[in-house]
Design an enzyme around this catalytic site. Structure first.
Site, PDB file in Angstrom:
ATOM      1  N   TRP A  44      47.191  43.152  41.192  1.00 14.26           N
ATOM      2  CA  TRP A  44      48.568  43.674  41.311  1.00 14.26           C
ATOM      3  C   TRP A  44      49.354  43.462  40.030  1.00 14.26           C
ATOM      4  CZ3 TRP A  44      48.698  47.232  44.593  1.00 14.26           C
ATOM      5  CH2 TRP A  44      48.062  47.128  45.839  1.00 14.26           C
ATOM      6  N   LYS A  46      53.724  42.544  54.414  1.00 11.72           N
ATOM      7  CA  LYS A  46      52.935  41.319  54.531  1.00 11.72           C
ATOM      8  C   LYS A  46      53.696  40.213  55.250  1.00 11.72           C
ATOM      9  CE  LYS A  46      50.302  43.215  51.017  1.00 11.72           C
ATOM     10  NZ  LYS A  46      50.508  43.820  49.717  1.00 11.72           N
ATOM     11  N   ASP A  65      57.064  39.531  41.596  1.00 15.86           N
ATOM     12  CA  ASP A  65      56.511  40.280  42.729  1.00 15.86           C
ATOM     13  C   ASP A  65      56.118  39.233  43.767  1.00 15.86           C
ATOM     14  OD1 ASP A  65      55.020  41.660  44.571  1.00 15.86           O
ATOM     15  OD2 ASP A  65      53.609  42.533  43.130  1.00 15.86           O
TER      16      ASP A  65
HETATM   17  C1  LIG Z   1      50.349  44.603  48.673  1.00 17.77           C
HETATM   18  C2  LIG Z   1      50.877  44.257  47.342  1.00 17.77           C
HETATM   19  C3  LIG Z   1      51.415  45.221  46.472  1.00 17.77           C
HETATM   20  C4  LIG Z   1      51.410  46.684  46.783  1.00 17.77           C
HETATM   21  O1  LIG Z   1      52.338  47.031  47.722  1.00 17.77           O
HETATM   22  P1  LIG Z   1      52.597  48.562  48.108  1.00 17.77           P
HETATM   23  O2  LIG Z   1      53.768  48.410  49.034  1.00 17.77           O
HETATM   24  O3  LIG Z   1      51.377  49.081  48.772  1.00 17.77           O
HETATM   25  O4  LIG Z   1      52.934  49.303  46.879  1.00 17.77           O
HETATM   26  C5  LIG Z   1      51.934  44.788  45.277  1.00 17.77           C
HETATM   27  N1  LIG Z   1      51.931  43.495  44.929  1.00 17.77           N
HETATM   28  C6  LIG Z   1      51.405  42.537  45.728  1.00 17.77           C
HETATM   29  C7  LIG Z   1      51.425  41.110  45.294  1.00 17.77           C
HETATM   30  C8  LIG Z   1      50.866  42.891  46.957  1.00 17.77           C
HETATM   31  O5  LIG Z   1      50.351  41.943  47.750  1.00 17.77           O
END
Ligand SMILES: *Cc1c(COP(=O)(O)O)cnc(C)c1O
Length: 355
Positions: free
Chosen positions: A100, A191, A167
């Site tokens: 990511w 999540k 993030d």
């Molecule tokens: C799941 C995830 C993403 C991607 O998220 P989307 O909503 O599918 O764009 C980005 N960063 C992390 C750390 C993730 O776990």
């Protein structure tokens, strides 16, 4: 009884599913579905207000922080962040600790210069690098707090005066931390905070409006702030599910209480991995994630057998990401401790059988 270890979209509290489905049929006894009321009605405004104030309360945010619920997934933030914060001639510093984070780096390069302060790519992202310096003129320092795919997590906030951007998609609201240290935080909801289709963005408005770049209104955080996170139709239902999950978290005792449970779950699972040689914890111990535990089984036949065992016992979502292989057990806030007990009992039984 099923147990859901999916990495995302993932488990949410049972009560949230119950309340969300009731709201689809009859929202607040209005005789209307939550799906058919206007976003500018009082009925929805109160959902948005409560969701925003619960975020501020649960994360103990300073009053100047703005809370937005935006579209496009965390992946949109990979480019919306540099579009808003990185001037063309400026440099941003990024930590490269997983798939990511590396995607975020790729997107940021479209808007300015990116310097990678440190990377753990050399060992398949199985650890968090230490001892790196962040250049002092960086516009911001970006990192991923929890590497969902690889199963590593940053257990402290880097000491720096550079504005921090994180993030937090897969560990937001799971452990106590000083969220006010960050100038900008983003997280896809699916999540730890709700249903797919919405992002949580928390921003200190002080850092905005400095790049001189023209951008579409929908990309401009300032426009969203001015419009109370309703510049256009927000993802109404997804915001509602976030609000319900945040309420649930508050009822559990908030972040400190859920952290205790998260630590118990992770300890039980990692202790089990460490106890039996058939399971290999692939991640550096000190960097292990409380949210996503990754392990492998060396013999492909034995691995298949364990996958079948999980399937036969209704354990969902245990397979690792294709880039890592093996197993990934996601233990987000809503996963009950009992699910980890069931999994680890199976692991013990399996390991004993394999001698
Ligand atoms: C799941 C995830 C993403 C991607 O998220 P989307 O909503 O599918 O764009 C980005 N960063 C992390 C750390 C993730 O776990």
């Amino acid at each position: 009884m099923v147990h859901n270890f999916n990495a995302g979209p993932s488990i949410l509290p049972k009560t949230v599913f119950q309340q969300a489905s009731e709201a689809i049929l009859n929202y607040n006894n209005m005789g209307l579905s939550i799906l058919e009321i206007g976003h500018r009605t009082d009925a929805f405004q109160s959902v948005m207000d409560e969701a925003q104030s619960l975020v501020k309360e649960l994360m103990m945010l300073e009053s100047n922080r703005e809370v937005l619920f935006l579209h496009g997934g965390a992946s949109t933030q990979f480019f919306q962040v540099p579009m808003n914060l990185l001037a063309e001639k400026a440099t941003a510093s990024y930590l490269d600790c997983g798939v990511w984070g590396s995607k975020a780096i790729k997107e940021a390069k479209l808007y300015g210069t990116v310097e990678v302060a440190a990377s753990s790519r050399d060992r398949n992202y199985s650890y968090i690098p230490g001892n790196y310096t962040i250049r002092e003129d960086a516009a911001y320092f970006h990192y991923t707090t929890n590497n969902t795919v690889e199963g590593t997590q940053m257990h402290s906030v880097p000491a720096t005066n550079i504005p921090l951007v994180a993030d937090m998609s897969s560990d937001i609201l799971s452990t106590v931390m000083d969220f006010n240290r960050f100038s900008l935080i983003y997280a896809g909801a699916q999540k730890n905070i709700g249903a797919a289709g919405v992002n949580l963005v928390i921003v200190d408005p002080e850092i905005l409006g400095k790049t001189g770049r023209a951008m579409p209104s929908m990309m401009d955080y300032r426009e969203h702030i001015k419009n109370g996170s309703m510049l256009n139709t927000p993802p109404v239902f997804a915001v509602y599910v976030c609000m319900l999950t945040l309420r649930w978290l508050k009822e559990q005792g908030g972040v400190p209480a859920i952290q205790k449970i998260n630590e118990r779950k992770a300890k039980l699972l990692y202790d089990t991995i460490d106890q039996y040689p058939v399971f290999n914890g692939v991640v550096a111990k000190e960097d292990r994630s409380l949210m996503n535990a990754v392990f492998t089984i060396n013999d492909p036949e034995v691995e298949k057998e364990f996958i079948a065992t999980c399937k036969a016992n209704n354990l969902y979502g245990v397979k690792g990401h294709r880039s890592v292989g093996g197993f990934r057990i996601s233990m987000y806030n809503a996963l009950p401790f009992e699910s980890v007990v069931v999994l680890t009992d199976l692991m013990k039984e399996f390991a004993n059988k394999k001698g």
